[in-house]
Design a protein around this motif. Structure first.
Motif, PDB file in Angstrom:
ATOM      1  N   VAL A 141      18.801   3.367  13.028  1.00  0.00           N
ATOM      2  CA  VAL A 141      19.848   3.879  13.916  1.00  0.00           C
ATOM      3  C   VAL A 141      20.287   2.759  14.855  1.00  0.00           C
ATOM      4  O   VAL A 141      19.464   1.996  15.352  1.00  0.00           O
ATOM      5  N   ARG A 142      21.570   2.669  15.112  1.00  0.00           N
ATOM      6  CA  ARG A 142      22.091   1.661  16.041  1.00  0.00           C
ATOM      7  C   ARG A 142      21.847   2.099  17.487  1.00  0.00           C
ATOM      8  O   ARG A 142      21.846   3.285  17.786  1.00  0.00           O
ATOM      9  N   SER A 143      21.667   1.145  18.372  1.00  0.00           N
ATOM     10  CA  SER A 143      21.476   1.451  19.784  1.00  0.00           C
ATOM     11  C   SER A 143      22.809   1.820  20.426  1.00  0.00           C
ATOM     12  O   SER A 143      23.870   1.721  19.804  1.00  0.00           O
ATOM     13  N   ARG A 181      24.370   0.133  22.510  1.00  0.00           N
ATOM     14  CA  ARG A 181      25.189  -1.083  22.550  1.00  0.00           C
ATOM     15  C   ARG A 181      25.538  -1.589  21.153  1.00  0.00           C
ATOM     16  O   ARG A 181      25.929  -2.740  20.977  1.00  0.00           O
ATOM     17  N   ASN A 182      25.336  -0.765  20.139  1.00  0.00           N
ATOM     18  CA  ASN A 182      25.693  -1.077  18.758  1.00  0.00           C
ATOM     19  C   ASN A 182      24.808  -2.167  18.145  1.00  0.00           C
ATOM     20  O   ASN A 182      25.243  -2.917  17.287  1.00  0.00           O
ATOM     21  N   MET A 183      23.563  -2.277  18.591  1.00  0.00           N
ATOM     22  CA  MET A 183      22.624  -3.254  18.044  1.00  0.00           C
ATOM     23  C   MET A 183      21.744  -2.574  17.002  1.00  0.00           C
ATOM     24  O   MET A 183      21.310  -1.441  17.191  1.00  0.00           O
ATOM     25  N   GLN A 184      21.490  -3.277  15.907  1.00  0.00           N
ATOM     26  CA  GLN A 184      20.674  -2.694  14.851  1.00  0.00           C
ATOM     27  C   GLN A 184      19.469  -3.563  14.478  1.00  0.00           C
ATOM     28  O   GLN A 184      18.542  -3.103  13.839  1.00  0.00           O
ATOM     29  N   TYR A 185      19.461  -4.817  14.900  1.00  0.00           N
ATOM     30  CA  TYR A 185      18.389  -5.740  14.544  1.00  0.00           C
ATOM     31  C   TYR A 185      17.813  -6.375  15.799  1.00  0.00           C
ATOM     32  O   TYR A 185      18.444  -6.376  16.859  1.00  0.00           O
ATOM     33  N   PRO A 216      18.321  -8.547  21.061  1.00  0.00           N
ATOM     34  CA  PRO A 216      18.964  -7.632  20.109  1.00  0.00           C
ATOM     35  C   PRO A 216      20.103  -8.321  19.376  1.00  0.00           C
ATOM     36  O   PRO A 216      20.727  -9.241  19.900  1.00  0.00           O
ATOM     37  N   LYS A 241      23.540  -7.453  16.602  1.00  0.00           N
ATOM     38  CA  LYS A 241      24.379  -6.440  15.963  1.00  0.00           C
ATOM     39  C   LYS A 241      24.223  -6.448  14.450  1.00  0.00           C
ATOM     40  O   LYS A 241      24.236  -5.415  13.810  1.00  0.00           O
ATOM     41  N   SER A 242      24.098  -7.641  13.882  1.00  0.00           N
ATOM     42  CA  SER A 242      23.984  -7.760  12.431  1.00  0.00           C
ATOM     43  C   SER A 242      23.123  -8.978  12.100  1.00  0.00           C
ATOM     44  O   SER A 242      22.668  -9.671  12.992  1.00  0.00           O
ATOM     45  N   CYS A 255      25.307 -14.108  14.747  1.00  0.00           N
ATOM     46  CA  CYS A 255      24.363 -13.344  15.566  1.00  0.00           C
ATOM     47  C   CYS A 255      23.008 -14.044  15.659  1.00  0.00           C
ATOM     48  O   CYS A 255      22.392 -14.082  16.727  1.00  0.00           O
TER      49      CYS A 255
END
Length: 95
Positions: A3-5, A7-11, A27, A29-30, A35
Motif C-alpha cells: 500500500v502507498r503511504s 505521501r505516495n511512497m511505496q518503497y 522513502p 515513490k518508485s 528516486c
C-alpha cells in the motif's frame, strides 16, 4: 510495500552507516534511477554534514547504474555483493 503511504511512497531506501552506527531510511515513490539517486544523495549529504562522509560503500546487486555513477563521482570506493549473500550486507545484519 503493498500500500502507498499518504505521501505516495511505496518503497524505502535503507542505509547502514558503520562508523556512526546508524540505520538511515528514506522513502521512495518508485524504484526508478531518479528516486534511488535522490535517496542516496540525501543520506550522503546527511552523513557528510555530520563528519561521516562515506569512504567505502557496499551495495547489493539491485543498485542502479545511476547510483553507482554518483558513488564514483564522490570518490567513494564501492563493492557490489551478489544476491543472497546476507553476511556481507551490514544493513541487513543491523536490522
Amino acid at each position: 510495500f503493498p500500500v502507498r503511504s499518504i505521501r505516495n511512497m511505496q518503497y524505502i531506501f535503507v542505509c547502514y552507516a558503520y562508523e556512526p552506527n546508524a540505520i538511515l531510511v528514506r522513502p521512495m515513490k518508485s524504484r526508478s534511477d531518479e528516486c534511488f539517486v535522490t535517496a542516496y544523495k540525501e543520506i550522503y549529504t546527511y552523513l557528510k554534514e555530520r563528519g561521516f562522509a562515506p569512504k567505502f560503500n557496499v551495495t547489493d546487486n539491485e543498485c542502479s547504474k545511476a547510483v553507482q555513477k554518483y558513488i564514483k563521482s564522490q570518490n567513494v570506493t564501492w563493492q557490489v555483493v551478489g544476491p543472497n549473500n546476507h553476511r556481507v550486507k551490514a544493513a541487513e545484519r543491523a536490522i
